[in-house]
Design a protein around this motif. Sequence first.
Motif, PDB file in Angstrom:
ATOM      1  N   TYR A 195      -8.725  -9.515  -4.313  1.00 50.68           N
ATOM      2  CA  TYR A 195      -9.218  -8.150  -4.121  1.00 50.68           C
ATOM      3  C   TYR A 195     -10.298  -8.111  -5.104  1.00 50.68           C
ATOM      4  CZ  TYR A 195      -4.412  -6.667  -2.577  1.00 50.68           C
ATOM      5  OH  TYR A 195      -3.480  -6.617  -1.849  1.00 50.68           O
ATOM      6  N   ASP A 249     -10.300  -2.526  -1.962  1.00 48.00           N
ATOM      7  CA  ASP A 249      -9.674  -3.820  -1.116  1.00 48.00           C
ATOM      8  C   ASP A 249      -8.114  -3.676  -0.903  1.00 48.00           C
ATOM      9  OD1 ASP A 249     -12.242  -4.844  -0.679  1.00 48.00           O
ATOM     10  OD2 ASP A 249     -11.935  -6.285  -2.324  1.00 48.00           O
ATOM     11  N   PHE A 250      -7.502  -3.414  -2.296  1.00 53.36           N
ATOM     12  CA  PHE A 250      -6.223  -3.099  -2.182  1.00 53.36           C
ATOM     13  C   PHE A 250      -5.823  -1.886  -1.377  1.00 53.36           C
ATOM     14  CE2 PHE A 250      -6.463  -1.949  -6.654  1.00 53.36           C
ATOM     15  CZ  PHE A 250      -6.090  -0.463  -6.517  1.00 53.36           C
ATOM     16  N   ASP A 299      -5.560  -2.868   2.244  1.00 53.55           N
ATOM     17  CA  ASP A 299      -4.664  -4.021   2.390  1.00 53.55           C
ATOM     18  C   ASP A 299      -3.223  -3.191   2.248  1.00 53.55           C
ATOM     19  OD1 ASP A 299      -3.307  -6.364   2.878  1.00 53.55           O
ATOM     20  OD2 ASP A 299      -3.000  -6.681   0.584  1.00 53.55           O
TER      21      ASP A 299
END
Length: 470
Positions: A84, A89-90, A93
């Motif tokens: 990440y 990003d997380f 995801d």
Amino acid sequence: MVDQIKAADEAQEPEERTLRRNLTNRHIQLIAIGGAIGTGLFMGSGKTISLAGPSIIFVYMIIGFMLFFVMRAMGELLLSNLEYKSFSDFAADLLGPWAGYFTGWTYWFCWVVTGMADVVAIAAYAQFWFPGLSDWVVALAVVVLLLTLNLATVKLFGEMEFWFAMIKIVAIVALIVVGLVMVLMHFTSPGGVQASFTHLWNDGGWFPKGISGFFAGFQIAVFAFVGIELVGTTAAETKDPEKSLPRAINSIPIRIIMFYVFALIVIMSVTPWGSVVASKSPFVELFVLAGLPAAASIINFVVLTSAASSANSGVFSTSRMLYGLAQDGAAPRSFGRLSRRAVPATGLSFSCLCLLGGVVLVYLIPDVITVFTMVTTVSAILFMFVWTIILCSWLVYRRQRPELHEKSIYKMPLGRLMCWVCMAFFVFVLALLTLEDDTRQALLVTPLWFIVLGACWLVIGKKRLAGARH
């Protein structure tokens, strides 16, 4: 310049086209401190004190307490997967591509808006020393300087933030020490008022303006904490993130107490809260009382570097967010290219180009304070959206990946409970923003950003993300 960047990228080996971990623990600690100390503390504390009286101390403590848990959630998520690059990003995801897209672009917009306000502020502060110089010249010079320095290396960004934050820390520590000495020596002002801690509760008690004054303090105080999550955008460029990130996040409560609470206690002990002028910086007033003739020049320099620090952070974080979005196919591919120095140069240039909006603002709007209030309110509302996405991501992570949570060496304390408490708190702050005219206008304007983002997602976003997968 873009052609040179392309040529340099083509000359690189594929494995070199990644962000480099060049930020040391020293850089991360000071970036985190710089993010927690906003310009609002130096300039906005006069207004918050006049609104809430001594109860403003509790306001800062409550906001700091809530944001500590947001940062803990972010820390656990970033360390659960070192791939990440940032919280977008997380979010992508765990919540889905839409969340990464909305979070990334909203965070980019937050910092561009804040950066524009900072550029305008720097131009205004520069007038103190260069009254004959046009505001737009100063604003343009600042943007060019920030672009040049950030294009060099990430380590240079770290060094700049280190020294910017150090200046802020020295100024606040000096204020606390000078104020304490004045209280202990029973300093008496020209108006015959003696410095004493009793001013905190003798002039109408801790809540002299009642509960409404206490609530009014939240509207402005929350702006001071914008940027506290900045340490999360440095994750991909941090040496030894398993040690640096937890250390930086864990020290947040100490910072809040040291830099906000102690400073406000000292200010209101030397100058009774009823005598604090809303439009003036209480920092300047205290040093003037102490007989320091250069107080105005020194604090002007501190506030100027504080605004420069904020703009510098904005340029850094927006370029990294654009880099992450480009990697996911949610932004033009050119933003995902790195220069030979492993810097996302195209994203940097684009963000700086947008900062030039601050130069245009200097031309168009004569009343900078009105625009500044509205701009910072919009920014704070959008930052609360980003903080909420971090908490939602943690809740999904806790449900879907319990094994990672079990293995985590940096678990969020009181996880699920505090996620819901923090989100309820943000809703409470939004409700408070409806009470004043200027903040209410900003609250009504903000949904336009999400409408524009949603339209772009429906038209462009899905195609790009589909292309990135193939």
